[in-house]
Write a protein that holds these residues in place. Structure first.
Motif, PDB file in Angstrom:
ATOM      1  N   LYS A  81       0.862  -1.180   0.000  1.00  0.00           N
ATOM      2  CA  LYS A  81       0.000   0.000   0.000  1.00  0.00           C
ATOM      3  C   LYS A  81       0.899   1.230   0.000  1.00  0.00           C
ATOM      4  N   SER A 106      -1.889   1.617  -4.547  1.00  0.00           N
ATOM      5  CA  SER A 106      -1.330   0.276  -4.427  1.00  0.00           C
ATOM      6  C   SER A 106      -0.071   0.172  -5.274  1.00  0.00           C
ATOM      7  N   GLY A 189      -5.104  -5.203  -4.423  1.00  0.00           N
ATOM      8  CA  GLY A 189      -4.719  -3.845  -4.053  1.00  0.00           C
ATOM      9  C   GLY A 189      -5.409  -3.398  -2.777  1.00  0.00           C
ATOM     10  N   GLY A 237      -1.913  -1.489  -8.346  1.00  0.00           N
ATOM     11  CA  GLY A 237      -1.897  -2.876  -7.905  1.00  0.00           C
ATOM     12  C   GLY A 237      -1.798  -3.845  -9.069  1.00  0.00           C
TER      13      GLY A 237
END
Length: 422
Positions: A81, A106, A189, A237
């Motif tokens: 994160k 992410s 994510g 992500g």
């Protein structure tokens, strides 16, 4: 009277349909019983403490072979994160910045050996302070932005603290080829709505060039559309196909549901190639920027109208697009001319709609072959000019738009103070 099973009340008067193979998980010997004895035995079987099992289809996520159905904790440990504190440039008062704001996104560890984390450029845009937190760890670690590619919405981070890289699992995320239509992907994510990791699933819906919303003045780039949920915070992500990364989540279409886009691995590889060329294998401590993608700066139209094809002396066997204008900064000036018909690019026939064969029955726009080239590489065209077919070679150059994209100048606008004002 009811039988309580996993919180669901099933009336015992309901007839139980089971096969002799035990597709419902009930042993075959119980199915051989008759009448009340059968119902009583099955009821007692369902009351047992062991998890309900099915020899053919796992009835619980805890059963079956997890390594083939679920993402392992080792893979998820590579997802991070990203926390950012940002202050945008103030173009009206360029000597100062706007108020600070906080946001999160992410990312994932792309290369643990060289300590590289990849995320979206818009996640770290105008960032003055960046921290990352690995899945499975509670602590945040300060990160540094190494390389930014606004044209492809990618950025590389690094963390100097050794504790962040300690106990890294042996199983890491690797880039895969472009997925196929209907391939099932998982987006991992930290979207808004919670602080823990989130996983959503979907399928590959479409593969074609798209306008990246973070780089409106850059060429259209290849993107993969999926129907997995991508929400604010998912940006950066990974999108996983099995154990490999097929893309980076980066944008959705507002007003539509289940329409998200990921940056494919071919764009990521192109971004990384330029990073290693600019910094070397040892990396760099100074922020550098991806220069962009190549483009010829030409404008084309489909060669479908019969009157246009007749005017250009195109036979029925000819397919291609008509070049009708060139930008002043185009590297093709003096080589290609308006009303040229582009028939082939690097040996690939160009369709009347401007596409080339990509994979099987799939097609993509021919300029994808241009943006994947490095600056200075040559591109071969077969051209129809005044009824005559010619082979021409054009050097590629970086896309140059005369309009200024403020994303590509994060250090702020330049200015000079020349006097006071009353």
């Amino acid at each position: 009277r009811h039988v309580l099973r996993w919180g669901v009340r099933i009336p015992t008067t309901t007839r139980l349909f089971c096969t002799r193979e035990g597709a419902s998980g009930v042993p075959a010997e119980l199915l051989d019983l008759k009448g009340k004895r059968r119902r009583s035995a099955i009821r007692q079987f369902l009351k047992r403490d062991e998890p309900f099992s099915n020899p053919h289809v796992p009835a619980s996520p805890m059963e079956g072979d997890r390594k083939h159905t679920f993402l392992s904790e080792n893979l998820l440990a590579s997802v991070v994160k990203v926390y950012c504190v940002a202050a945008s440039p103030n173009h009206q008062q360029p000597w100062q910045r706007k108020h600070q704001s906080q946001s999160s996104g992410s990312g994932f560890i792309l290369d643990s050996h060289n300590r590289l984390i990849i995320t979206n450029a818009h996640v770290t845009m105008d960032a003055t302070f960046v921290e990352v937190r690995r899945h499975g760890l509670a602590a945040r670690f300060q990160a540094e932005i190494l390389y930014v590619g606004h044209p492809c919405d990618l950025a590389l981070l690094t963390v100097e603290d050794d504790d962040f890289w300690s106990e890294m699992p042996s199983e890491s995320l690797e880039l895969a080829d472009i997925p196929h239509l209907q391939d099932e992907v998982k987006v991992v994510g930290y979207p808004t709505g919670g602080d823990q990791i989130s996983i959503t699933s979907g399928v590959v819906s479409r593969i074609e060039q798209q306008q990246y919303s973070h780089a409106m003045l850059s060429p259209h780039l290849l993107a993969i559309q999926i129907d997995a949920a991508i929400n604010p915070g998912n940006s950066g992500g990974p999108a996983l196909l099995g154990r490999k990364v097929v893309g980076v989540a980066f944008q959705t279409l507002s007003g539509l549901e289940n329409v998200g886009f990921i940056i494919p691995s071919v764009i990521i590889n192109r971004f990384m190639e330029d990073f290693w060329r600019s910094t070397g294998d040892q990396g760099s401590q100074h922020l550098k920027h991806f220069p962009g993608f190549c483009s010829l700066g030409i404008y084309c139209q489909a060669a479908i109208h019969e009157g246009l094809r007749s005017y250009l002396q195109m036979s029925p066997k000819h397919t291609g697009v008509v070049l009708f204008d060139l930008m002043p900064t185009s590297s093709a000036n003096g080589i290609l001319f308006p009303m040229d018909v582009l028939l082939e690019i690097d040996g690939y026939p160009i369709g009347n709609d401007g596409t080339v064969a990509f994979r099987g029955r799939e097609h993509i726009r021919f300029d994808h072959l241009l943006v994947m080239k490095s600056r200075g590489q040559l591109v071969q065209f077969r051209v129809l000019r005044k009824g005559e077919e010619l082979n021409v070679t054009v050097p590629t150059d970086l896309y140059r738009n005369l309009a200024i994209n403020h994303h590509e100048h994060p250090w702020g606008p330049s200015y000079v103070v020349f006097g006071g004002m009353v």
